[in-house]
Design a protein around this motif. Structure first.
Motif, PDB file in Angstrom:
ATOM      1  N   GLN A  40     -12.308  14.244   3.974  1.00  0.00           N
ATOM      2  CA  GLN A  40     -11.166  14.348   3.059  1.00  0.00           C
ATOM      3  C   GLN A  40     -10.450  13.009   3.028  1.00  0.00           C
ATOM      4  N   VAL A  74     -15.406  -2.019   0.657  1.00  0.00           N
ATOM      5  CA  VAL A  74     -15.277  -0.648   1.122  1.00  0.00           C
ATOM      6  C   VAL A  74     -15.689   0.275  -0.023  1.00  0.00           C
ATOM      7  N   THR A  88     -15.804   7.703  12.681  1.00  0.00           N
ATOM      8  CA  THR A  88     -14.681   8.554  13.019  1.00  0.00           C
ATOM      9  C   THR A  88     -14.711   8.803  14.524  1.00  0.00           C
ATOM     10  N   VAL A 145     -14.533   0.735  12.312  1.00  0.00           N
ATOM     11  CA  VAL A 145     -13.528   1.649  11.751  1.00  0.00           C
ATOM     12  C   VAL A 145     -13.275   2.799  12.723  1.00  0.00           C
ATOM     13  N   SER A 205     -13.445  19.824  12.160  1.00  0.00           N
ATOM     14  CA  SER A 205     -12.778  19.910  10.874  1.00  0.00           C
ATOM     15  C   SER A 205     -13.627  19.270   9.771  1.00  0.00           C
ATOM     16  N   ILE A 206     -14.300  18.161  10.103  1.00  0.00           N
ATOM     17  CA  ILE A 206     -15.152  17.490   9.100  1.00  0.00           C
ATOM     18  C   ILE A 206     -16.361  18.358   8.746  1.00  0.00           C
ATOM     19  N   HIS A 248     -19.768   6.481   7.812  1.00  0.00           N
ATOM     20  CA  HIS A 248     -18.352   6.737   8.048  1.00  0.00           C
ATOM     21  C   HIS A 248     -18.117   6.791   9.552  1.00  0.00           C
ATOM     22  N   LYS A 271     -10.583  -8.780   6.859  1.00  0.00           N
ATOM     23  CA  LYS A 271     -11.198  -7.801   5.968  1.00  0.00           C
ATOM     24  C   LYS A 271     -10.838  -8.018   4.506  1.00  0.00           C
ATOM     25  N   ARG A 277       0.807  -1.222   0.000  1.00  0.00           N
ATOM     26  CA  ARG A 277       0.000   0.000   0.000  1.00  0.00           C
ATOM     27  C   ARG A 277       0.837   1.269   0.000  1.00  0.00           C
ATOM     28  N   GLY A 288     -15.683  18.771   5.198  1.00  0.00           N
ATOM     29  CA  GLY A 288     -16.193  17.492   4.721  1.00  0.00           C
ATOM     30  C   GLY A 288     -15.208  16.366   4.983  1.00  0.00           C
ATOM     31  N   GLN A 305      -7.228  -2.283  -1.110  1.00  0.00           N
ATOM     32  CA  GLN A 305      -7.497  -0.843  -0.918  1.00  0.00           C
ATOM     33  C   GLN A 305      -6.523  -0.320   0.123  1.00  0.00           C
ATOM     34  N   HIS A 318     -12.931   6.628   2.602  1.00  0.00           N
ATOM     35  CA  HIS A 318     -13.480   5.282   2.765  1.00  0.00           C
ATOM     36  C   HIS A 318     -14.831   5.358   3.468  1.00  0.00           C
ATOM     37  N   ARG A 355      -9.824   4.416  16.749  1.00  0.00           N
ATOM     38  CA  ARG A 355      -9.265   5.668  17.267  1.00  0.00           C
ATOM     39  C   ARG A 355      -9.863   6.104  18.592  1.00  0.00           C
ATOM     40  N   ARG A 360      -8.023  -8.054   2.959  1.00  0.00           N
ATOM     41  CA  ARG A 360      -7.175  -6.926   2.568  1.00  0.00           C
ATOM     42  C   ARG A 360      -6.436  -7.160   1.263  1.00  0.00           C
TER      43      ARG A 360
HETATM   44  C1  HQG Z   1     -10.670  11.575   9.398  1.00  0.00           C
HETATM   45  C2  HQG Z   1      -9.063   0.585   7.819  1.00  0.00           C
HETATM   46  C3  HQG Z   1     -10.212  15.863  10.022  1.00  0.00           C
HETATM   47  C4  HQG Z   1     -11.473  10.326   9.152  1.00  0.00           C
HETATM   48  C5  HQG Z   1     -10.503   0.763   8.172  1.00  0.00           C
HETATM   49  C6  HQG Z   1     -10.559   9.255   9.712  1.00  0.00           C
HETATM   50  C7  HQG Z   1     -11.101   1.389   6.949  1.00  0.00           C
HETATM   51  C8  HQG Z   1     -10.834  13.983   8.887  1.00  0.00           C
HETATM   52  C9  HQG Z   1      -9.179   9.822   9.445  1.00  0.00           C
HETATM   53  C10 HQG Z   1      -9.924   2.065   6.304  1.00  0.00           C
HETATM   54  C11 HQG Z   1     -11.346  14.779   7.834  1.00  0.00           C
HETATM   55  C12 HQG Z   1      -8.500   9.166   8.259  1.00  0.00           C
HETATM   56  C13 HQG Z   1     -10.078   3.569   6.253  1.00  0.00           C
HETATM   57  C14 HQG Z   1     -11.264  16.177   7.952  1.00  0.00           C
HETATM   58  C15 HQG Z   1     -11.655  12.698   7.342  1.00  0.00           C
HETATM   59  N1  HQG Z   1     -10.688  16.673   9.059  1.00  0.00           N
HETATM   60  N2  HQG Z   1     -10.263  14.520   9.976  1.00  0.00           N
HETATM   61  N3  HQG Z   1     -11.739  17.002   7.016  1.00  0.00           N
HETATM   62  N4  HQG Z   1     -11.847  13.938   6.897  1.00  0.00           N
HETATM   63  N5  HQG Z   1     -11.048  12.716   8.552  1.00  0.00           N
HETATM   64  O1  HQG Z   1      -7.437   5.523   8.423  1.00  0.00           O
HETATM   65  O2  HQG Z   1     -11.821   5.919   6.989  1.00  0.00           O
HETATM   66  O3  HQG Z   1      -7.190  -1.824   8.427  1.00  0.00           O
HETATM   67  O4  HQG Z   1      -7.159   7.156   6.477  1.00  0.00           O
HETATM   68  O5  HQG Z   1     -12.722  10.367   9.820  1.00  0.00           O
HETATM   69  O6  HQG Z   1     -11.120  -0.450   8.531  1.00  0.00           O
HETATM   70  O7  HQG Z   1     -10.623   5.799   9.253  1.00  0.00           O
HETATM   71  O8  HQG Z   1      -6.363  -0.190   6.738  1.00  0.00           O
HETATM   72  O9  HQG Z   1      -9.422   6.381   7.083  1.00  0.00           O
HETATM   73  O10 HQG Z   1     -10.735   9.104  11.102  1.00  0.00           O
HETATM   74  O11 HQG Z   1     -11.664   0.492   6.071  1.00  0.00           O
HETATM   75  O12 HQG Z   1      -7.513  -2.277   5.991  1.00  0.00           O
HETATM   76  O13 HQG Z   1      -9.341  11.209   9.143  1.00  0.00           O
HETATM   77  O14 HQG Z   1      -8.794   1.719   7.073  1.00  0.00           O
HETATM   78  O15 HQG Z   1      -8.827  -0.549   7.056  1.00  0.00           O
HETATM   79  O16 HQG Z   1      -8.144   7.854   8.652  1.00  0.00           O
HETATM   80  O17 HQG Z   1     -10.237   4.082   7.565  1.00  0.00           O
HETATM   81  P1  HQG Z   1      -7.931   6.685   7.637  1.00  0.00           P
HETATM   82  P2  HQG Z   1     -10.613   5.596   7.793  1.00  0.00           P
HETATM   83  P3  HQG Z   1      -7.383  -1.242   7.058  1.00  0.00           P
END
Ligand code: HQG
Length: 183
Positions: A116, A166, A102, A135, A109-110, A100, A63, A17, A114, A79, A124, A139, A65
């Motif tokens: 990002q 996803v 979070t 997901v 910030s979201i 989603h 998952k 990745r 929105g 992914q 995702h 955190r 992966r």
């Molecule tokens: C947040 C895992 C501030 C977003 C999982 C998330 C999922 C913002 C974090 C996959 C934002 C990014 C993806 C904004 C988004 N300001 N924070 N504007 N927009 N965010 O890990 O969706 O184990 O890149 O809410 O199971 O959490 O890797 O994305 O908290 O399928 O296979 O920024 O990762 O799978 O975090 O997770 P990530 P995600 P794997």
């Protein structure tokens, strides 16, 4: 999955990745690399993996992966890439609503900008509440956002779905988001 296989899975995620070049690999379109090249690269990094271990990680990944191609010669991450890759996924019409997961500290910030893609290639989105909860829980206390994908699709946003279910999109502006009622 045994601790050893979890370690192998993390190793595969890292190089398929994020840093293929560090293992001497170049991702082909679709994110594929030859399994032989991957195993050789791993051995050179003093992290030898057997073919059997690799196949078990692919089969047992909770998952899904990773995927192996039909010929059994290539592997890819389904992914989660941060490195440049063209996953060659077709646009697919989304279900009317997606989720989603979070955490609270990101919400201000979201609401401002929105969802990002941050370090990944895409935002995702999860198909159901339970998945989004998992997901978010990575955190801390999960907060679930509902995404009005019906309206997004009507407004011309496109979606793709990775092999492991996803949903991926470029950006979700705040007007399509609201907090899910959780009990
Ligand atoms: C947040 C895992 C501030 C977003 C999982 C998330 C999922 C913002 C974090 C996959 C934002 C990014 C993806 C904004 C988004 N300001 N924070 N504007 N927009 N965010 O890990 O969706 O184990 O890149 O809410 O199971 O959490 O890797 O994305 O908290 O399928 O296979 O920024 O990762 O799978 O975090 O997770 P990530 P995600 P794997």
């Amino acid at each position: 999955m045994s601790q050893r296989l979890v370690t192998v899975s993390k190793f595969l995620s890292k190089y398929l990745r994020h840093e293929p070049q560090a293992l001497g690999l170049v991702l082909e379109p679709g994110g594929w690399v030859l399994i032989d090249d991957l195993l050789a690269g791993a051995a050179e990094q003093s992290f030898p993996i057997s073919r059997d271990e690799l196949m078990r990680v692919v089969a047992e990944s909770d998952k899904q992966r990773f995927a192996i191609d039909e010929a059994g010669l290539r592997i890819r991450a389904n992914q989660g890439h941060s490195t440049a890759v063209e996953l060659q996924l077709p646009d697919v019409a989304p279900p009317p609503q997606l989720y989603h997961g979070t955490v609270a500290k990101f919400l201000d910030s979201i609401w401002a900008s929105g969802l990002q893609k941050m370090n990944r290639h895409d935002v995702h989105l999860s198909p159901d509440l339970a998945t989004a909860t998992k997901v978010g829980e990575r955190r801390g206390k999960p907060i679930i956002l509902l995404v009005d994908t019906a309206q997004m699709a009507a407004d011309g946003f496109t979606f793709r779905r990775s092999e492991n279910g996803v949903w991926l999109t470029e950006h979700v502006p705040p007007r399509y988001l609201r907090l899910a009622e959780t009990s």
